[in-house]
Design a protein around this motif. Structure first.
Motif, PDB file in Angstrom:
ATOM      1  N   THR A 175       0.797  -1.219   0.000  1.00  0.00           N
ATOM      2  CA  THR A 175       0.000   0.000   0.000  1.00  0.00           C
ATOM      3  C   THR A 175       0.835   1.278   0.000  1.00  0.00           C
ATOM      4  N   TRP A 176       2.143   1.185   0.161  1.00  0.00           N
ATOM      5  CA  TRP A 176       2.974   2.385   0.113  1.00  0.00           C
ATOM      6  C   TRP A 176       3.771   2.375  -1.192  1.00  0.00           C
ATOM      7  N   SER A 177       4.108   3.563  -1.678  1.00  0.00           N
ATOM      8  CA  SER A 177       4.680   3.693  -3.019  1.00  0.00           C
ATOM      9  C   SER A 177       6.195   3.593  -3.067  1.00  0.00           C
ATOM     10  N   TYR A 178       6.869   3.830  -1.958  1.00  0.00           N
ATOM     11  CA  TYR A 178       8.333   3.829  -2.002  1.00  0.00           C
ATOM     12  C   TYR A 178       8.889   2.416  -1.862  1.00  0.00           C
ATOM     13  N   GLN A 182       8.052  -0.605   5.249  1.00  0.00           N
ATOM     14  CA  GLN A 182       7.406   0.510   5.930  1.00  0.00           C
ATOM     15  C   GLN A 182       7.473   0.278   7.433  1.00  0.00           C
ATOM     16  N   SER A 190       5.620  -3.110   8.534  1.00  0.00           N
ATOM     17  CA  SER A 190       4.317  -3.452   7.971  1.00  0.00           C
ATOM     18  C   SER A 190       4.371  -4.790   7.268  1.00  0.00           C
ATOM     19  N   ASP A 215      -0.558  -2.483   7.528  1.00  0.00           N
ATOM     20  CA  ASP A 215       0.345  -1.370   7.258  1.00  0.00           C
ATOM     21  C   ASP A 215       0.231  -0.329   8.361  1.00  0.00           C
TER      22      ASP A 215
END
Length: 381
Positions: A175-178, A182, A190, A215
């Motif tokens: 769910t995170w872009s980098y 996380q 996460s 997350d």
């Protein structure tokens, strides 16, 4: 191994992921005491790698019209705790085919080169690289060197295929872009996305995919409608809807539970969706990373898709019913499209495990070596 071996933590909640010849454990499963007019009967052992320091768990079930049952599940080879996906066929007479590995981790450069687990198999009409396929297997995987999980899919024209053809990329990404993990604070990371359960909405390529997210925003089950009819044009999206969990209570029946790792089946004619889910919080005695009970519940399908309404619990499979101190990683017996034959009396497959003092987190006595698959029938009285 997928959800539990690394003891991945969902913002503070640890989740995962027969007769025990090793420890002379003799379970005595028994029909449940009627709860809301239901009992759990015909409890029987399905599969286990007994005495081999290997695990089998997290079953996905496809029952065909001829009465044969195809079971896909997570397993390991020898004492190496890396997940592979296995297959067995149970014939109408009860005989089984030998367990065989049908999906493995990818190459060293691929996104899925570590664990390959949590199968969910459905029938439909799928195409990829100008080839048409009848079956799709959604699965969880991850890479060495990272903590998070993501979801992939593989295809076949035969439930008994020795290998399935993987779509090369994730169908659901973290769910995170980098890049990289996380952090969630307190040195936790996460868990990502995984534990898919798929059903076909049109018997073609329109799929209702439910899965778990862990997350920085917490732990929850979500769902998305995705089109897998032409994987050459597929783009992994980020849109999803959080599943309503009203009516799903904690182990002591107080408060709303955190939902994870569930399987689903639908009955579109009767407008029902059935869930089987682990119940939290987990026990405080080893193994603390898996649950002691799983619960069956239902709600109107259109309410589910609107994220409204409330689940109606049917029955919990507890240690008193199964004869085992841990009951986890369940699945529902479904047809090839993820549809249930009788939503009021589902057939439930679930994983059992021993607990301390019969097991301990070391060597040949890991609880994982006692993970075996059982099943039983929910019967309305």
């Amino acid at each position: 191994m997928k959800k539990y071996l690394m003891m991945w933590i969902f913002c503070g909640l640890m989740v995962s992921c027969g007769k025990e010849k090793e420890y002379n454990y003799k379970p005595e499963p028994k029909p449940s005491t009627p709860a809301q007019g239901y009992e759990f009967e015909n409890i029987q052992e399905i599969f286990g790698f007994y005495g081999q320091q290997r695990y089998s768990y997290c079953p996905s079930i496809v029952k065909k019209d001829d009465g044969s049952i195809h079971v896909f599940f997570c397993g390991t080879q020898n004492m190496v705790m890396v997940d592979n996906i296995y297959h067995i066929r149970i014939n109408p007479d009860g005989n089984q085919t030998p367990a065989k590995i049908v999906l493995t981790p990818g190459t060293s450069e691929s996104w899925d080169n570590h664990h390959t687990c949590d199968p969910s198999v459905i029938k439909g009409n799928f195409s990829m690289n100008e080839n048409n396929y009848q079956y799709a297997m959604f699965y969880l995987s991850n890479m060495y060197g990272v903590y998070y999980n993501e979801i992939g899919v593989a295809f076949s024209n035969d439930l008994e295929a020795n290998t399935w053809v993987k779509y090369p990329n994730q169908v659901v990404k973290k769910t995170w872009s980098y890049d990289g993990d996380q952090g969630t604070g307190q040195d936790y990371k996460s868990w990502g996305v995984g534990q898919p359960s798929a059903v076909s909405l049109d018997r073609q390529g329109h799929v209702l995919l439910t899965y778990t997210i862990g997350d920085i925003d917490g732990t929850r089950i979500v769902w998305a409608e995705i089109d897998c009819s032409n994987m050459d044009n597929y783009t992994a999206g980020t849109a999803y809807t959080t599943m309503v969990n009203k009516g799903l209570s904690k182990i002591d029946y107080t408060g709303t539970d955190v939902t994870t790792d569930s399987d689903f089946a639908i009955d579109q004619i009767n407008n029902k969706i059935v869930i089987v889910r682990p119940v939290h919080p987990n026990p405080s005695i080893y193994p603390t990373h898996i649950e002691e009970a799983v619960e069956v519940a239902y709600m109107p399908l259109d309410d589910f898709l609107r994220s409204t309404g409330e689940w109606t619990p049917i029955l919990r499979i507890t240690p008193e019913i199964s004869g085992y101190p841990r009951n986890h990683n369940p699945g529902i017996e479904r047809n090839a499209y993820g549809e249930i034959e009788n939503w009021e009396e589902p057939v439930i497959y679930y994983t059992v495990s021993l607990a301390a003092p019969d097991v301990e987190p070391s060597g040949t006595k890991f609880a994982e070596w006692t993970y075996h698959i059982w099943r039983g029938n929910v019967v309305k009285k």
